[in-house]
Every structure is written in C-alpha cells, then in structure tokens.
Design an enzyme around this catalytic site. Structure first.
Site, PDB file in Angstrom:
ATOM      1  N   HIS A 105       1.924 -33.738 -42.399  1.00 25.60           N
ATOM      2  CA  HIS A 105       3.341 -33.616 -42.734  1.00 25.60           C
ATOM      3  C   HIS A 105       3.520 -33.628 -44.237  1.00 25.60           C
ATOM      4  O   HIS A 105       2.661 -34.112 -44.970  1.00 25.60           O
ATOM      5  CB  HIS A 105       4.158 -34.749 -42.101  1.00 25.60           C
ATOM      6  CG  HIS A 105       3.709 -36.115 -42.522  1.00 25.60           C
ATOM      7  ND1 HIS A 105       2.626 -36.751 -41.945  1.00 25.60           N
ATOM      8  CD2 HIS A 105       4.187 -36.983 -43.457  1.00 25.60           C
ATOM      9  CE1 HIS A 105       2.459 -37.939 -42.499  1.00 25.60           C
ATOM     10  NE2 HIS A 105       3.394 -38.097 -43.425  1.00 25.60           N
ATOM     11  N   CYS A 128       5.263 -45.393 -46.552  1.00 25.02           N
ATOM     12  CA  CYS A 128       4.145 -44.487 -46.841  1.00 25.02           C
ATOM     13  C   CYS A 128       4.608 -43.492 -47.896  1.00 25.02           C
ATOM     14  O   CYS A 128       5.801 -43.414 -48.195  1.00 25.02           O
ATOM     15  CB  CYS A 128       3.683 -43.770 -45.572  1.00 25.02           C
ATOM     16  SG  CYS A 128       4.855 -42.567 -44.912  1.00 25.02           S
TER      17      CYS A 128
END
Length: 683
Positions: free
Chosen positions: A67, A205
């Site tokens: 992603h 993250c």
C-alpha cells in the site's frame, strides 16, 4: 467501500500472472490503470516499492498488503488478488495467498482513509479471510470486501418451523430450586470481581493506512482473550483522537507499537511501557501484554512513558549495536546543526561586513555606534559566537536524549559543557553524550520503590547522572580526549598539498557512496564537528564535504537533460527536481536513480564526488556554514574555484552515468502506446 473495489479489481488467479511481490503489485495496479484509478503506472509502482522498502507488508496468516499514498492515484482504490502458490511479502510464517493492493491519493480525505482502515481491521477476522479463500467468483470476493455480503459460517444449525428448538419446562415446578424456609436464609452476596489489568496502547506506521489499525485490532483481541482491558489510540492517516486523560491515568501499563514517533508521548509518563515496532503489535500481541504485566509486577517504569530514545537500549529485534550507535549520534547531530548554521552564518556575515578586525572588537554592550557598520558587524559576530558556543553541549545533550529521552538531557548538557571547559571539543562532546545516556539508562533500569517513582525523572536521575558524568569527564577521560582533539586540530591545520587532496578524495567518496546513508553521515558529522574548532583546516573540510555532497543529484539532473532517452519518464521528472536538491546540498536527491540502477549510478557519483572533494581542497576553499549549497556562496572562501570544483565533479559523474547506461545498447524510455510496466519494475 463499494466504490473502492469492484469485480474488475479482483484477480482470483493472481499466481498465473505473478510469482513475485513486484509482479503481483504490477498486475493488480494494471487493473487500477484500466479503470482510470491510477494515472501513471510506473510512478505508482515506484511509490509502492518505496513503501515496501521501509518495511515488508506481509503479515502472519498468509496476507500481503502492499500500500502507499501516491500523487498518481486519482481516487482511493483497493485491488485484491488470490494466489494458490503464494507470494513472498516478507511475513515470518511464509508466503501470502491473499494480496490487497491499497492505493490512496496523496491528499486522501479522512472518510476514505477511515474506510481503508476498517478493511485493515477486517483482515484480523479469520471468518473474513476464510470466506475470501473460498470465494468462487470475483463478484463474491468484491462484495465480501465491500461489506455487501456476510461470510458464511460453516456448520450453522438450521431451525425450521421450530421443530429443532429445544424443549422448555415450567421452572415453577422444578424440584432442584433452592428452598428458603421461613425467609430465614439470606442469599450470599457475591464477592466483587477483581479489577482487570488495564493497558493503553498507541499504534502507528509510516503510511498510517493498514498496519496501524491491524495492530490495534490484534492488541484488542488479545486483551479480550487474556481478560485485560486494552484501549488503543490509532495515530493513522485518518487522524487520531487522543485517549481520555482519565483512561491513561487509570492504566496499569502502556504498549507502543509504532514505526513513526508517537505524538504527545509525554502523556504516558510514569507507566510500565513496552515499545516495539508496529508489526510486533500485529504478530505477537499476547506476548506484549505479558511483558507489560511483568514490568508492572516488578515496578519497572519508563521515564516520560516513552521509548527511551529514538532507539531504546534493547533496540529492535535484529538491530546491531552499530546501528543503534549511529542513530544515537545522528540524534545529537540533527539538533546541533541549527546552532552551527545560525552561529556560522552570523560569524561569516560579521566578517563579510566588518573584516577580520572584528574578532577583537569590544562587547557591543559597552561600545555600539548605530551608524557604524563595524558595530553591526561586531554584533553579528558576537551573537554568532555565542550561538556557536552551544555546539558541543547541544551535541552531547541530544546524544544522551537519543539514548535515554529527557532524563539524559541534564547529564548530557553538563558533560558537553565540561568538554568545552577542558578543551576536549567535538570528541569530548561525543564521549560525554554517550556516557550520559548510558548512565541515565542504567539508573532507569533500577528497581525503584513506588513512593520514589514520581521524583525519579526530575530529581534523582539528573542529580546522580550529572555527578557521575562530571566525575568521569573531569578526572578520568577528559584529559586524554582533550589531547586527542588537540592533535586532530593540529593535523587538519597542517594539511597541504597531496595530504589535503587525499583527504578531499576520501571525503568525496564517503559523501557519494550511500547518498545520505551511514558513510555519508560519518563524513558530514566529521566536517560539522570540526567547525567547533574554528580553524582554517576545519573550514576547508566543511567546504569539500558540501561540494561533494552536491554532485550526485546535480549529475543525475544533467544526465537526464542531455540524454533523456536513457532514463524512464519518472526518472526524467525526478531529474528536474534534482537540480534544486543538488543546488541545496541534499544528496538524497540522487537516491531514486541509485535505487533503480545502483551499479551504474553509484560508481559514477563516487567518481565525481572524489574529483570535487580533491579540487575543493586543492583550491583552498573554505566554508563556515554547515549547509546551504549555492545559497551560501557569498560566505565561501574562493567561491569561483569552489563552483568550478562542483561543476567539474558534476560533469564527470554525468558523463560516466551516460556512458555506462549507453553501453546497454537500448533506450530506457518505453514507447508511449505500449508501455511495459513489468519490465520497468524488474529493471
């Protein structure tokens, strides 16, 4: 979610088109391009690869979630592929058979990112992943992911017409009910349940789309299974809501599962803390909960409730001491550079206006004439000198901060000030910072009675650690380091001829070998630290380092301009930005080129850097500022020759990279009508 994924974005036989994660991402991305969701396949895949390079996106349970955020994405999109053979995305338990490619625009709004984060939580549900593995059509898989279909629960009992319903009986006739005779017996009051152990957690993250929310879901599920209350603050791309201070105050422990700094982490002061990467929160949540409970049982706390560093003493799994040491040192250097920049530029401006005679000018508090340029020059010089005086204490203080967080600041600054006092200079600051951080970390690990925990960070740790650092700096290691610093300064001042050129070559090679990596930072730190000495030799070193560091991006920019056909369209676009990055002394501007073709780009960059470093030293160019590129040219000694050195190195690097790429005998520029993205990814 139904707008983000359709049957056209699902491939249930992905292994027929891909046998690697790069090929899998390319195959799924092509579906996005076909629907107009991605405008530039090659640019998008480069962004996916850059995100993958930060941290593998494979998860336990056979899941891969490549992603990224990308300027080449026109709207938030999700593509799904299923591979019977499995594709390696770096998960500890092996290849992934369920692959989700998540594409978010660079400016995706909160609503879209919230939907993507909900998918990340769904991936922790085994019923959901089982249903995807058994989905027979692309439409069924898309409906499951979009939430328009429910996973089938195998073996569910069917109740038809009530015939299978269990029989009920009249409890009023039950003979087993306890009897109360004459009301004399009073039912026993059940004992109150013990309060469960409470944990607050923060997950984050780099992208803030998937891992952040998967770690949160994993921790919450593990807490429920262990009978532990877990409340998670997800600091993702969709924003975050701060935990209620009352919830934090009532918590018995803290878990940080993050790969980017925790925001407002001082809120968690004085709690037993476990600090790990975000993937640990996904893969081993029960172990993290057990670690927090063990720390609470021992009365062990982490000052300020944060990871005691950018890197904790224990480090991340598999991280060596050398890596941690580099991070600690760079923590100090990053805070030191603004002081060097401000002080160095002010001093240089003072000399430029008033000449070198201002070095002996009286204090501007005692003598200042508003209409006299020399007085203004003296003001700049004296302010710059005071700013420069903070260089070593700030270096030492923030090295210690990088190791032990706020408790390391006081002993670090004290040790740095002692290094200045005993003339141990930059080397003394390095030693003082490392010693202060180590002492503060050791004290934090001691078992402390509960009544004393509150005063540890503000009284006990600063007091004890400052005393120990002062003792070591004054009476043990200070004198030898001061002698070594003096010898190094004398050596730099004595460099001339072949010795100076050789040093320039070495520094140029180091600056261009890893383009902002460890060797580059070692050379830069050596140069910046030398500025504290304020000698002509140290100024020459700083000039050579900055000149060499400008070469790689400028060379790539020049090469893409003169022989654009040897580069991809994305590289040519990067080349335009590299002009500015190189001129600004941002060596990292060449990284996209080196990542795509390291065997040709890196040697070429090193050759040009060596030429520039050697010429800068040979020309006797000097520089007081630690950064700035061409924007500090007026403050460079022998500025014309300095620019000549940079131009020569740039020409050498550009010529070599063009020559080496030309030897391949083909153009890197794909034909516009029939792009071959898979070849570009493999290149």
């Amino acid at each position: 979610m139904s707008q983000m994924i359709t049957a056209e974005l699902v491939d249930l036989e992905l292994d027929l088109a891909a046998n690697s994660k790069e090929a899998a991402a390319c195959s799924l991305a092509e579906r996005m391009v076909a629907l107009g969701r991605v405008s530039d396949l090659e640019g998008f895949l480069a962004d996916v690869a850059a995100r993958e390079a930060q941290m593998p996106t494979g998860l336990d349970g056979g899941i891969g979630i490549p992603h990224c955020r990308s300027a080449h994405v026109t709207e938030p999109t999700l593509a799904f592929g299923r591979s019977a053979a499995g594709i390696d995305f770096g998960a500890p338990d092996g290849p992934a058979d369920l692959i989700f490619l998540i594409a978010a625009p660079a400016g995706a709004d909160d609503a879209h990112l919230t939907i993507l984060s909900s998918l990340a939580r769904q991936l922790m549900d085994t019923d959901f992943t089982t249903a995807l593995r058994s989905a027979s059509t692309a439409a069924r898989a898309a409906a499951l992911i979009a939430g328009e279909a429910e996973p089938e629960t195998p073996g569910a009992a069917e109740i038809q017409g009530g015939s299978d319903a269990p029989e009920t009986s009249d409890t009023s006739q039950t003979s087993d009910a306890p009897e109360i005779q004459g009301g004399s017996e009073i039912p026993e009051t059940p004992a109150p349940e013990a309060r469960p152990f409470r944990i607050v957690a923060v997950t984050s993250c780099p992208t803030g789309i998937a891992h952040t929310y998967m770690a949160a879901e994993s921790l919450e599920k593990a807490g429920h299974a262990e009978g532990v209350e877990v409340v998670v603050e997800t600091q993702g791309s969709a924003g975050f809501t701060r935990l209620d201070p009352a919830v934090i105050a009532a918590a018995d422990g803290v878990v940080f599962a993050h790969d980017v700094p925790v925001r407002d982490k001082e809120r968690f002061a004085g709690k037993p803390t476990v600090d790990v990467g975000v993937k640990a929160g996904i893969n081993r949540p029960a172990q993290l909960i057990a670690e927090v409970r063990e720390k609470a049982a021992r009365g062990e706390i982490t000052a300020a409730g944060t990871r005691p560093s950018p890197v904790e003493a224990a480090g991340e799994p598999g991280e060596g001491y050398g890596t941690k040491l580099r991070k600690w040192l760079m923590s100090g250097v990053s805070y030191m550079v603004p002081f060097v920049a401000a002080g160095g530029l002010l001093i240089a401006l003072g000399f430029a206006i008033g000449g070198y005679k201002i070095n002996g000018a009286p204090s501007v508090m005692e003598h200042f004439v508003w209409t006299d340029a020399t007085s203004w020059a003296a003001l700049l010089f004296q302010v710059g000198g005071l700013a420069f005086g903070f260089l070593v204490p700030v270096l030492a203080g923030y090295i210690a901060y990088g190791m032990a967080d706020r408790p390391g600041l006081v002993p670090g600054f004290v040790g740095g000030a002692i290094a200045v006092a005993i003339k141990a200079g930059f080397l003394g600051g390095l030693a003082a910072g490392l010693i202060a951080g180590a002492v503060a970390m050791a004290i934090q690990k001691a078992r402390i009675p509960a009544p004393l925990r509150g005063i540890m960070p503000v009284v006990v740790i600063p007091l004890v650690s400052s005393a120990l650092v002062g003792f070591l700096m004054f009476l043990v290691i200070g004198a030898p380091i001061a002698k070594l610093q003096s010898a190094l300064t004398s050596w730099l001042n004595g460099l001339s001829g072949a010795n100076a050129i050789t040093l320039g070559v070495v520094l140029g090679l180091m600056m261009c070998f890893d383009l902002g990596g460890p060797l580059n930072k070692v050379a830069y730190t050596f140069a910046v630290g030398g500025l504290a000495a304020g000698t002509d030799g140290s100024f020459k070193v700083m000039a050579a380092v900055m000149a060499a560091g400008m070469v790689p991006p400028l060379a790539m920019a020049l090469a893409t301009t003169v022989r654009g056909s040897l580069f991809t369209r994305t590289e040519r676009e990067n080349g335009k930005a590299a002009w500015v990055l190189g001129a600004s002394f941002i060596t990292e501007g060449a990284i996209p080129f080196a990542a795509a073709d390291p065997l040709r780009v890196i040697p070429s960059a090193m050759a040009g850097g060596a030429v520039t470093g050697a010429l800068s030293m040979a020309f006797g160019c000097t520089l007081r500022a630690p950064h700035g590129g061409i924007f500090v040219i007026p403050l460079i000694g022998n500025a014309f020759l300095y620019l000549l050195a940079v131009a020569a190195g740039t020409a050498v690097s550009a010529s070599l990279v063009v020559l080496l790429k030309g030897l391949r005998g083909q153009s890197a520029d794909p034909a516009p009508a029939t792009p071959e993205p898979k070849v570009a990814v493999a290149a």
